[in-house]
Design an enzyme around this catalytic site. Sequence first.
Site, short mmCIF file in Angstrom:
data_model
loop_
_atom_site.label_atom_id
_atom_site.label_comp_id
_atom_site.label_asym_id
_atom_site.label_seq_id
_atom_site.Cartn_x
_atom_site.Cartn_y
_atom_site.Cartn_z
N ASN A 127 1.15 4.54 -3.32
CA ASN A 127 2.25 3.93 -4.12
C ASN A 127 3.26 4.78 -3.02
OD1 ASN A 127 0.28 2.23 -4.66
ND2 ASN A 127 1.47 1.90 -6.75
N SER A 163 10.02 5.55 -4.97
CA SER A 163 10.78 6.04 -5.12
C SER A 163 11.93 6.98 -3.65
CB SER A 163 11.13 7.69 -5.81
OG SER A 163 10.59 7.41 -7.35
N ASP A 182 -2.09 -2.66 -16.05
CA ASP A 182 -1.87 -1.42 -16.42
C ASP A 182 -1.95 -1.14 -17.62
OD1 ASP A 182 -0.88 1.48 -17.09
OD2 ASP A 182 0.58 1.52 -15.54
N GLY A 196 8.51 8.56 -10.13
CA GLY A 196 10.73 8.87 -10.04
C GLY A 196 10.84 9.94 -8.97
N SER A 246 7.53 -4.75 -9.16
CA SER A 246 7.11 -4.24 -10.71
C SER A 246 7.54 -5.07 -11.17
CB SER A 246 8.36 -3.23 -11.02
OG SER A 246 9.65 -3.48 -11.00
N SER A 249 5.91 9.59 -4.23
CA SER A 249 7.09 9.84 -3.40
C SER A 249 7.40 11.19 -3.10
CB SER A 249 8.29 9.54 -3.96
OG SER A 249 8.34 7.93 -4.04
N ASP A 284 2.47 -4.70 -9.40
CA ASP A 284 2.52 -3.61 -9.68
C ASP A 284 2.43 -2.69 -11.59
OD1 ASP A 284 2.99 -0.65 -9.62
OD2 ASP A 284 4.66 -0.57 -8.96
N GLY A 328 2.43 7.18 -8.03
CA GLY A 328 3.62 8.85 -8.40
C GLY A 328 3.84 9.21 -6.90
#
Length: 333
Positions: free
Chosen positions: A275, A278, A116, A191, A56, A235, A94, A233
């Site tokens: 992706n 977390s 993004d 998260g 990131s 995880s 990212d 997102g």
Amino acid sequence: MVNYKDLGLVNTREMFKRAVAGGYAIPAFNFNTMEQMQAIVMAAVETKSPVIMQVSKGARNYANATILRYMAEGAVAYAKELGCKHPEIVLHLDHGDSFELCKDCIDMGFSSVMFDGSSLPYEENIKISRQVVEYAHKYDVTVECELGVLAGVEDEVASAESHYTKPEEVIDFATRTGCDSLAISIGTSHGAHKFTPEQCTLVNGVLVPPPLAFDILHEIEKKLPGFPIVLHGSSSVPMEEVETINKFGGHLEAAIGIPEEQLREASKSAVCKINIDSDSRLAMTAAIRKHLAEHPGDFDPRQYLKPARENMKKMYIHKIVNVLGSDGKLAQI
Ligand code: G3H
Ligand code: 13P
Ligand code: ZN
């Protein structure tokens, strides 16, 4: 100018083509530290999987852009040293938030970037995405763009739905931007707190979140047959890691992720990049907390970072083999 090909990296084009056709997804693991990178490479080599190491903007600031270029080159050399003759490693930006950042990464050896623009007005998103694609393609760097906004943890499911990617926009967006892959919003979020307990149903003592919007995914697939789709997102927030963290002094409440069965199902579709950040953070923190609690006299970082690296490697291997199905999928074994 550093070209990624000189570092031994690859872009995402061929691996995505094979993943879409083969009904599996390529893991995209975020990293900030050497131990995370080592664990990613070890897991990819052991499972013979292509892999995307992603960074990131914050991670790039943390690690330093110059060091990253050498880490990426080191990752390829390390994979070979571990016995993988033809590693397929992508260095990916990212959530790039500007043309300048994407260009900077391309100029410093990244083989893939994400712009993004999902929070921008539609036309503005297209304009900058297009600009990034035009620059990136000059160097054979692949570009991921995003349409639809991932829900924030505070959103109610009802309002989250209004951020879902609109299938009626994807053809226009993909055609006018020329992007190589498209990140969509179908109910995942970033998260370790993706859903509130109120949004979940209690099944056998376990909080089960609302399902992903597979109907929207399938509509998008129909509009863009074979086009590479990306899920952010993703995880799963393993309960055992959360419990370990809490047992050894942490305080993570109501941490809830995406059930792995749903990711497995998504991997079989045009979703070809998943992706995960977390879960790596949780695996690392759980192992460090456990080690330090059980060995209060230890203060050499290697003593607690080694089990942390092992725990992350175990998690990466599990995702590759049991969730995404990218094991054994290198073009040349
Ligand atoms: O999607 C965001 C990634 O998890 C990276 O997070 O900006 O805290 O490095 P970060
Ligand atoms: P998680 O927070 O679910 O790991 O998502 C990571 C991600 O999407 C990175 O872009
Ligand atoms: Zn993301």
